[in-house]
Design an enzyme around this catalytic site. Structure first.
Site, PDB file in Angstrom:
ATOM      1  N   GLU A 185      30.137   9.369  -1.131  1.00 25.16           N
ATOM      2  CA  GLU A 185      29.795  10.213   0.007  1.00 25.16           C
ATOM      3  C   GLU A 185      30.701  11.347  -0.138  1.00 25.16           C
ATOM      4  OE1 GLU A 185      27.744   7.662   3.437  1.00 25.16           O
ATOM      5  OE2 GLU A 185      29.711   7.727   3.453  1.00 25.16           O
ATOM      6  N   GLU A 254      22.090   3.752   0.225  1.00 25.56           N
ATOM      7  CA  GLU A 254      22.302   3.311   1.856  1.00 25.56           C
ATOM      8  C   GLU A 254      21.284   3.421   2.803  1.00 25.56           C
ATOM      9  OE1 GLU A 254      25.961   3.995   3.501  1.00 25.56           O
ATOM     10  OE2 GLU A 254      27.116   3.508   1.689  1.00 25.56           O
TER      11      GLU A 254
END
EC number: 3.2.1.23
Length: 732
Positions: A185, A254
């Site tokens: 991320e 995710e």
């Protein structure tokens, strides 16, 4: 093709332990624009996150088997650097951190692995997975084009990769690991760092690829991931996502099955109808890899919760709950979804969809594998109204905010909004185990500063002093009051103010407790203010600063401060205000009970505990309690009910079950939870007016048949006589 895929899986997993000549059977893992390609076959891969330190080794096989039974192909996990290298060059791969055992268990059950090495993990985990010692490497700057950081990151990544190679765990060696992730991320950080961020991303990618694992590498939430790294999406929905190159597959690393909880916050729930709708939207747009974050959330044992203020429970509203029980209808509804998707796999990986409008809010995505095969996804995006549509001259009713799957373009085998699985009702029931031989040990406030201390002019940042070896740091100073002060002759008491950078403080003056103050996850900084009764002459001010998990996300969070570094002052004196911030302070790391190792089954017996009925009568702050109990009968999961306590930590037989805090949830729980419409974590809240977390998981494997030692450290004051051992029972 389905038969071929089954045989492929058998060859890659069931036969990897058999020698053919001198070589293990190897799997070829590549990718193209449609999918991950295993031994020449494109695959729709369904994955679920299970983090090995958030459960116990004794739980792993059952969790992984439930994941397989739920229709998953892959187990996804981060690798937790601070758990594996608690001090430089000292490694831990035992117990809950036995990564090799975890991956072997996945392999034996017959699933693949996506190993997300990071080594930054976020994950609501303490310090984002970084060891705190890393912060003190000279000249370091986390997650940037910085020599000391890159050297440390590369060293740990190489350590893990070599360990996996030594056990022949990569699919290229015949093992279960088909994907690995570097970084995590980084997109939001890249925007702030600019060119230096791009240099770091390029370095990380080149470093990872150069390790020659023989499997593809992934970067999630990093649109700029350089070739051959696959960039992937994280979020509640990812149907909008497109890879940065047309020859890369569309991956959702995710798919958030729920959301985390924080002390003082509500319990978020994500309706399974919406989660399933998000998955089908991704699949019909060409997605081929989906990972549920989390499939089993588990428990933040010890002091591993980050945030700060993240709860010990990391249930995440996942299909398998914190305790290892399937949560219905989420588990079974997703299982049925997976079965429907697998029926369509051949067509999904063989063609791009042909999209046809069926109405203002409705459309059809049609796939074909040739030879007359036809797969259709019929979707209704209206948030309130069902729709009647005509497709291939047949009539279909689509509930609001849903997709119907037709593996033959005729018959509906699954609709995301039509839930047939029964709801499970979970209860915490009495276990029959009684606490006995209760003892109490009071922290002696008056003697703090007498041992193991340092002194300094001014206020020091907490983690710089503790290095996170304890949640607790004492700030102690003395202030003299003239006998002529008006408040000593019946006037108004002066007010003590304390400004803290986080996360909590308990205030004592001359040994008397004057109260506490707390920050929140949204605003770590806070102030304490209260009148205090001072005496003429010397007065001792002792402030116990408390950390509640270190930050795990944010720009250079390693530089964020914790502890009392603002102003400490007395207001209302005859001469005005008195600033205490710059005078001499004494610092003591940790509690006396920690130094005495009161949590240890061997050391606890040597302390001078108050016993009998007197042990239960004290509800003062900074108190240790111990008690014994026998393991409950049966095999249901076990928990502690700590509703009668305040805030602190708990241990069973010397092992920490985590921080506890009866912080009451504030939020918006009044509105009903409608599955339809875009989901965000604030949409479906529950638990308002109750403690965010009342029950705390006690793994069965930590218990002995008789005489289990429970130790509690209570910061605020609680009633230990009402603490109980309960069992978690699920009825469908």
């Amino acid at each position: 093709m389905g038969t071929i895929l089954v045989l492929t899986k058998i060859l890659c997993f069931l036969l990897t332990t058999m020698l053919i000549g001198s070589a293990m059977i190897q799997c070829s893992i590549t990718y193209d624009k449609k999918a991950i390609v295993i031994n020449g076959h494109r695959r729709i891969l369904l994955s679920g996150s299970i983090h090995y330190p958030r459960s116990t080794p004794e739980m792993w096989e059952d969790l992984i088997k439930k994941a397989k039974d739920g229709g998953l192909d892959v187990i996804d996990t981060y690798v937790f650097w601070n758990g594996h290298e608690p001090s430089p060059g000292t490694y831990n791969f035992k117990g809950r951190y036995d990564l090799v055992r975890f991956i072997k268990t996945v392999q034996e059950v017959g699933l693949y692995v996506h190993l997300r090495i990071g080594p930054y993990v976020c994950a609501e985990w303490n310090f984002g997975g970084f060891p705190v010692w890393l912060k003190y490497v000279p000249g370091i700057s986390f997650r940037s084009d910085n020599g000391p950081f890159k050297a440390a990151m590369q060293g740990f990544t190489q350590k893990i990769v070599q360990m996996m190679k030594d056990h022949r765990f990569f699919a290229s060696q015949g093992g279960p690991i088909i994907l690995s992730q570097i970084e995590n991320e980084f997109g939001p950080e890249l925007k702030a760092l600019g060119p230096a961020g791009h240099s770091y991303v390029n370095w990380a990618a080149k470093m990872a690829v150069g390790l020659n694992t023989g499997v593809p590498w992934v970067m999630c939430k990093e649109d700029d991931a350089p070739d051959p790294i696959i960039n992937a999406c994280n979020g509640f929905y990812c149907d909008y996502f497109t890879p940065n190159k047309p020859y890369k597959p569309k991956m959702w690393t995710e798919a958030w099955s729920g959301w985390f909880t924080e002390f003082g916050g509500t319990i978020p729930k994500r309706p399974v109808e919406d989660l399933a709708f998000g998955v089908t939207r991704f699949i019909q747009k060409g997605g081929s890899y989906i990972n549920y974050y989390m499939y089993h959330g588990g428990t933040n044992f010890g002091r591993t919760a980050g945030g700060p203020f993240i709860t010990t429970s990391y249930d995440y509203d996942a299909p398998i709950d914190e305790y290892g029980l399937v949560q219905e209808p989420k588990y079974s509804h997703l299982k049925q979804l997976h079965q429907a998707i697998k029926q369509c796999e051949s067509a999904l990986v063989s063609s791009d969809p042909k999209v046809t409008k069926l109405g203002n809010y409705e459309d059809a995505h049609v796939f074909s594998a040739g030879k007359g095969s036809c797969v259709a996804f019929l979707s209704n995006y209206h948030m309130n109204a069902p729709a009647k549509v005509v497709f291939n001259n047949r009539h279909y009713t689509l509930p609001a905010w849903s997709t119907s799957i037709l593996p033959d373009c005729r018959n509906v085998v699954f609709n995301t909004a039509t839930v047939v699985a029964k709801t499970s009702h979970v209860q915490m029931v009495p276990s029959g185990s009684i606490l006995y031989s209760v003892g109490r040990y009071d922290e002696d406030i008056a003697t703090y500063g007498d041992r193991g201390t340092i002194t300094a002019l001014g206020l020091l940042e907490q983690i710089n002093v503790t290095r996170d070896t304890s949640d607790y740091l004492w700030y102690i100073t003395s202030v003299d009051m003239k006998a002529s002060e008006s408040f000593l002759r019946g006037g108004k008491w002066p007010t003590l103010t304390v400004d803290s950078a986080g996360h909590a403080v308990h205030v004592f003056v001359n040994g008397h407790f004057y109260g506490s103050a707390f920050g929140t996850r949204e605003n770590r900084r806070f102030s304490f203010s209260a009148p205090v009764n001072l005496r003429g002459g010397a007065n001792r001010i002792a402030l116990l600063s408390v950390a509640v998990g270190l930050p795990n996300v944010g720009p250079h969070f390693e530089t964020w401060a914790t502890g009392i570094i603002g102003s400490v002052a007395l207001h209302g004196l005859d001469g005005g205000n008195k600033d205490l911030s710059r005078q001499k302070w004494t610092y003591q790391v940790g509690l006396r009970g920690e130094a005495m190792n009161l949590i240890s089954p061997t050391e606890a017996s040597s302390a001078d505990w108050i016993k009998g009925s007197l042990a239960k009568q004290n509800t003062q702050p900074l108190t240790w309690y111990k008690a014994f109990f026998d393991a409950p009968r049966g095999n249901e999961p076990v928990a502690l009910d700590l509703r009668s306590m305040g805030k602190g930590q708990a241990w069973i037989n010397g092992q920490s079950i985590g921080r506890y805090w009866m912080a009451f949830a504030k939020g918006n729980c009044g509105s009903s939870c409608n599955y339809a419409g875009t989901y965000r974590e604030a949409k479906c809240q529950s638990g308002c007016g109750e403690p965010t977390q009342r029950w705390y998981h006690v793994p069965r494997s930590w218990l002995k048949p008789r005489g289990n030692l429970l130790v509690l450290f209570e910061e605020l004051g609680g009633d230990v006589s009402k603490v109980s051992v309960v069992k978690r029972s699920s009825v469908h």
